[in-house]
Design a protein around this motif. Sequence first.
Motif, PDB file in Angstrom:
ATOM      1  N   ASP A 128     -62.537  18.367  -1.934  1.00 21.15           N
ATOM      2  CA  ASP A 128     -62.741  17.535  -0.334  1.00 21.15           C
ATOM      3  C   ASP A 128     -63.054  18.407   0.847  1.00 21.15           C
ATOM      4  OD1 ASP A 128     -60.801  17.518   2.099  1.00 21.15           O
ATOM      5  OD2 ASP A 128     -59.390  16.121   0.906  1.00 21.15           O
ATOM      6  N   PRO A 129     -63.803  17.056   1.553  1.00 19.65           N
ATOM      7  CA  PRO A 129     -64.745  18.400   2.541  1.00 19.65           C
ATOM      8  C   PRO A 129     -64.058  18.623   3.882  1.00 19.65           C
ATOM      9  CG  PRO A 129     -64.767  15.486   2.867  1.00 19.65           C
ATOM     10  CD  PRO A 129     -63.986  15.740   1.179  1.00 19.65           C
ATOM     11  N   TYR A 130     -62.779  18.462   3.681  1.00 20.29           N
ATOM     12  CA  TYR A 130     -61.740  18.981   4.603  1.00 20.29           C
ATOM     13  C   TYR A 130     -60.913  20.765   4.606  1.00 20.29           C
ATOM     14  CZ  TYR A 130     -63.226  14.091   7.184  1.00 20.29           C
ATOM     15  OH  TYR A 130     -63.917  13.849   7.384  1.00 20.29           O
ATOM     16  N   SER A 131     -60.534  20.321   3.289  1.00 18.70           N
ATOM     17  CA  SER A 131     -60.069  20.983   2.695  1.00 18.70           C
ATOM     18  C   SER A 131     -59.850  22.044   1.514  1.00 18.70           C
ATOM     19  CB  SER A 131     -58.075  20.511   2.381  1.00 18.70           C
ATOM     20  OG  SER A 131     -58.524  19.797   1.064  1.00 18.70           O
ATOM     21  N   GLU A 132     -60.999  21.974   0.489  1.00 20.92           N
ATOM     22  CA  GLU A 132     -61.483  22.477  -0.041  1.00 20.92           C
ATOM     23  C   GLU A 132     -63.092  23.086   0.149  1.00 20.92           C
ATOM     24  OE1 GLU A 132     -58.783  20.686  -3.866  1.00 20.92           O
ATOM     25  OE2 GLU A 132     -60.471  19.877  -2.623  1.00 20.92           O
ATOM     26  N   LEU A 133     -64.075  21.867   0.705  1.00 19.58           N
ATOM     27  CA  LEU A 133     -65.263  22.181   0.500  1.00 19.58           C
ATOM     28  C   LEU A 133     -65.521  23.699   1.243  1.00 19.58           C
ATOM     29  CD1 LEU A 133     -68.430  21.548  -0.735  1.00 19.58           C
ATOM     30  CD2 LEU A 133     -68.157  19.643   1.701  1.00 19.58           C
ATOM     31  N   PRO A 134     -64.838  23.861   2.906  1.00 14.03           N
ATOM     32  CA  PRO A 134     -65.494  24.584   3.400  1.00 14.03           C
ATOM     33  C   PRO A 134     -65.411  26.165   2.995  1.00 14.03           C
ATOM     34  CG  PRO A 134     -64.538  23.437   4.745  1.00 14.03           C
ATOM     35  CD  PRO A 134     -64.275  23.072   3.293  1.00 14.03           C
ATOM     36  N   SER A 135     -63.712  26.747   2.285  1.00 18.14           N
ATOM     37  CA  SER A 135     -63.861  27.255   1.554  1.00 18.14           C
ATOM     38  C   SER A 135     -64.471  27.883   0.331  1.00 18.14           C
ATOM     39  CB  SER A 135     -62.152  27.541   1.557  1.00 18.14           C
ATOM     40  OG  SER A 135     -61.581  26.579   0.122  1.00 18.14           O
ATOM     41  N   ILE A 136     -64.952  26.902  -0.620  1.00 18.83           N
ATOM     42  CA  ILE A 136     -65.692  27.047  -1.607  1.00 18.83           C
ATOM     43  C   ILE A 136     -67.144  27.080  -1.245  1.00 18.83           C
ATOM     44  CG2 ILE A 136     -67.070  25.474  -3.457  1.00 18.83           C
ATOM     45  CD1 ILE A 136     -64.194  23.970  -3.745  1.00 18.83           C
ATOM     46  N   VAL A 137     -68.048  27.008  -0.356  1.00 20.67           N
ATOM     47  CA  VAL A 137     -68.922  26.945   0.044  1.00 20.67           C
ATOM     48  C   VAL A 137     -69.917  28.186   0.280  1.00 20.67           C
ATOM     49  CG1 VAL A 137     -70.924  25.902   1.395  1.00 20.67           C
ATOM     50  CG2 VAL A 137     -69.709  24.667   0.608  1.00 20.67           C
ATOM     51  N   PHE A 138     -68.425  29.200   2.137  1.00 18.04           N
ATOM     52  CA  PHE A 138     -68.237  30.427   2.130  1.00 18.04           C
ATOM     53  C   PHE A 138     -68.397  31.170   0.841  1.00 18.04           C
ATOM     54  CE2 PHE A 138     -66.456  33.675   4.446  1.00 18.04           C
ATOM     55  CZ  PHE A 138     -67.657  33.668   5.627  1.00 18.04           C
ATOM     56  N   TRP A 139     -66.973  30.741  -0.049  1.00 14.51           N
ATOM     57  CA  TRP A 139     -67.162  31.692  -1.082  1.00 14.51           C
ATOM     58  C   TRP A 139     -68.128  31.794  -1.192  1.00 14.51           C
ATOM     59  CZ3 TRP A 139     -66.203  30.761  -6.120  1.00 14.51           C
ATOM     60  CH2 TRP A 139     -66.298  31.845  -6.935  1.00 14.51           C
ATOM     61  N   LEU A 140     -68.886  30.495  -1.737  1.00 18.20           N
ATOM     62  CA  LEU A 140     -70.372  30.884  -2.744  1.00 18.20           C
ATOM     63  C   LEU A 140     -71.100  31.696  -2.443  1.00 18.20           C
ATOM     64  CD1 LEU A 140     -70.236  27.126  -4.895  1.00 18.20           C
ATOM     65  CD2 LEU A 140     -69.717  29.431  -5.593  1.00 18.20           C
ATOM     66  N   MET A 141     -71.448  32.061  -1.249  1.00 19.77           N
ATOM     67  CA  MET A 141     -72.561  32.668  -0.255  1.00 19.77           C
ATOM     68  C   MET A 141     -72.709  33.913  -0.529  1.00 19.77           C
ATOM     69  SD  MET A 141     -73.568  29.642   3.093  1.00 19.77           S
ATOM     70  CE  MET A 141     -72.430  30.163   3.587  1.00 19.77           C
ATOM     71  N   GLY A 142     -71.154  34.310  -0.951  1.00 18.89           N
ATOM     72  CA  GLY A 142     -71.050  36.285  -0.645  1.00 18.89           C
ATOM     73  C   GLY A 142     -71.339  36.355   0.690  1.00 18.89           C
ATOM     74  N   SER A 143     -69.629  37.176   0.892  1.00 17.73           N
ATOM     75  CA  SER A 143     -69.240  37.471   2.072  1.00 17.73           C
ATOM     76  C   SER A 143     -68.104  38.499   1.740  1.00 17.73           C
ATOM     77  CB  SER A 143     -68.974  36.058   3.710  1.00 17.73           C
ATOM     78  OG  SER A 143     -68.611  36.990   4.646  1.00 17.73           O
ATOM     79  N   LEU A 144     -68.543  39.422   3.223  1.00 16.67           N
ATOM     80  CA  LEU A 144     -67.184  40.498   2.929  1.00 16.67           C
ATOM     81  C   LEU A 144     -66.979  40.530   4.542  1.00 16.67           C
ATOM     82  CD1 LEU A 144     -68.819  43.884   1.548  1.00 16.67           C
ATOM     83  CD2 LEU A 144     -67.331  41.500   0.084  1.00 16.67           C
ATOM     84  N   ALA A 145     -66.591  39.221   4.944  1.00 15.98           N
ATOM     85  CA  ALA A 145     -66.337  38.982   5.928  1.00 15.98           C
ATOM     86  C   ALA A 145     -64.447  38.788   6.252  1.00 15.98           C
ATOM     87  CB  ALA A 145     -66.825  37.598   7.265  1.00 15.98           C
ATOM     88  N   THR A 146     -63.693  38.548   4.914  1.00 19.11           N
ATOM     89  CA  THR A 146     -62.547  38.602   4.551  1.00 19.11           C
ATOM     90  C   THR A 146     -61.966  39.583   4.575  1.00 19.11           C
ATOM     91  OG1 THR A 146     -62.795  36.938   2.718  1.00 19.11           O
ATOM     92  CG2 THR A 146     -62.263  36.027   4.800  1.00 19.11           C
ATOM     93  N   ALA A 147     -62.409  41.015   4.205  1.00 17.72           N
ATOM     94  CA  ALA A 147     -61.540  41.704   3.585  1.00 17.72           C
ATOM     95  C   ALA A 147     -61.054  42.181   3.897  1.00 17.72           C
ATOM     96  CB  ALA A 147     -62.855  43.112   3.731  1.00 17.72           C
ATOM     97  N   SER A 148     -60.271  42.522   2.965  1.00 12.37           N
ATOM     98  CA  SER A 148     -58.227  43.409   3.263  1.00 12.37           C
ATOM     99  C   SER A 148     -58.269  44.371   2.134  1.00 12.37           C
ATOM    100  CB  SER A 148     -57.472  42.648   3.091  1.00 12.37           C
ATOM    101  OG  SER A 148     -57.238  41.424   1.917  1.00 12.37           O
ATOM    102  N   TYR A 149     -56.806  45.281   2.729  1.00 13.71           N
ATOM    103  CA  TYR A 149     -56.276  46.465   1.589  1.00 13.71           C
ATOM    104  C   TYR A 149     -56.478  45.224   0.413  1.00 13.71           C
ATOM    105  CZ  TYR A 149     -56.875  50.068   4.801  1.00 13.71           C
ATOM    106  OH  TYR A 149     -57.633  50.694   6.066  1.00 13.71           O
ATOM    107  N   THR A 150     -55.764  43.885   0.400  1.00 13.36           N
ATOM    108  CA  THR A 150     -55.040  43.370  -0.342  1.00 13.36           C
ATOM    109  C   THR A 150     -56.713  43.243  -1.737  1.00 13.36           C
ATOM    110  OG1 THR A 150     -53.803  42.284   0.196  1.00 13.36           O
ATOM    111  CG2 THR A 150     -54.595  40.892  -1.372  1.00 13.36           C
ATOM    112  N   LYS A 151     -57.350  42.520  -0.842  1.00 15.49           N
ATOM    113  CA  LYS A 151     -58.460  41.958  -1.808  1.00 15.49           C
ATOM    114  C   LYS A 151     -59.246  43.532  -2.164  1.00 15.49           C
ATOM    115  CE  LYS A 151     -60.025  38.181   0.591  1.00 15.49           C
ATOM    116  NZ  LYS A 151     -60.988  37.135   0.773  1.00 15.49           N
TER     117      LYS A 151
END
Length: 360
Positions: free
Chosen positions: A194-217
Amino acid sequence: MTSSAVEGVAAPEVPAPRRTIADRKVLVIAGFTVLLVAVAIGALAIGRYTVPPNEIVRILLGQFLPIEPTWYPQERTVVLDVRLPRVLLSILLGAGLALTGAVMQAVFRNPLASAQVLGVSSGASFGGVLVLLAGFGGAALVGGAFLGGVVALVLVVTIARAVPGAPLLMIILGGTVVGAMFQAMVSFITYIADPYSELPSIVFWLMGSLATASYTKVLTAAIPIVAAALVVLALRWRLNILAMGDEDATALGLNPRRLRTLLLICVALITAGSVSVAGVVGWVGLVVPHLVRMMIGTDNRMVLPVSALLGAAYLTVIDTLSRSLSTAEIPIGILTAIIGAPFFVLLLIRNRARLWGSDA
């Protein structure tokens, strides 16, 4: 004056005492540990809001010791809540990914082997994307990435064994084919998402990033990565025996097939833990172990722990650059690829004789 000296013949070198060799190893490990600590403090200090290194040390020590606060509340928030989880995650992932490269190069006796080149990262990406598409995360994401990485690794080994005569070449070609196949399936999933709910998170995740780092992660990644890394480090001396060949290893009491299987499962587990929290961060496992071997030699008892330390420092530097070079953060996977791809070409050139000559 002895006759040897008169004749100009050098006296035989006295082997270095075992104590001296051990001291040298301790100094090497200590030196790379100091480097990692310095890089970590620098990463905590650098950013849009600069924090003095001495205050960083006091803030960190103040969590365990009764130190009089000399820092501003904003500095404490930036260090502990924003930058520290990210630095811890980069250290964890850098150490793990460098270990996977060092292990795979030793297991396959292949200087070009890494989780990225052999398609393991693409397989782990496919497993992770499937989990994301299903709406899950956390442990399910680690499990999906692990299964995908294992499947990719099994396929590569099967292809290499199916074609006799050129094992090194077939491992590289098999990894390329398997990686392309899983990458195509990842592309298909992104196409149907879904281009609105699923695609953005999948694409950002695939590019590799630590921007959303947290102690849980950090905790999510630490469980598989640390567990597998401890097993690998405990077996590092056996990699030297494995490099002698299966016959010699068997004669010395090792089971080569069982050892390879265990090590490759650890590689898949580390890759899965990394992919699950940061997406695909490639080329670390290819670049770092070669830098280590150029600096300290090929003894796996030293190559593995030093690779982990240097890999942690390397990825921390890359992540600091990714959030500091521009106002919009650059995905870390892009920077590691920009550095790693030319390095891979140099390795291909250096090893062209093995690829097309004696090993063929």
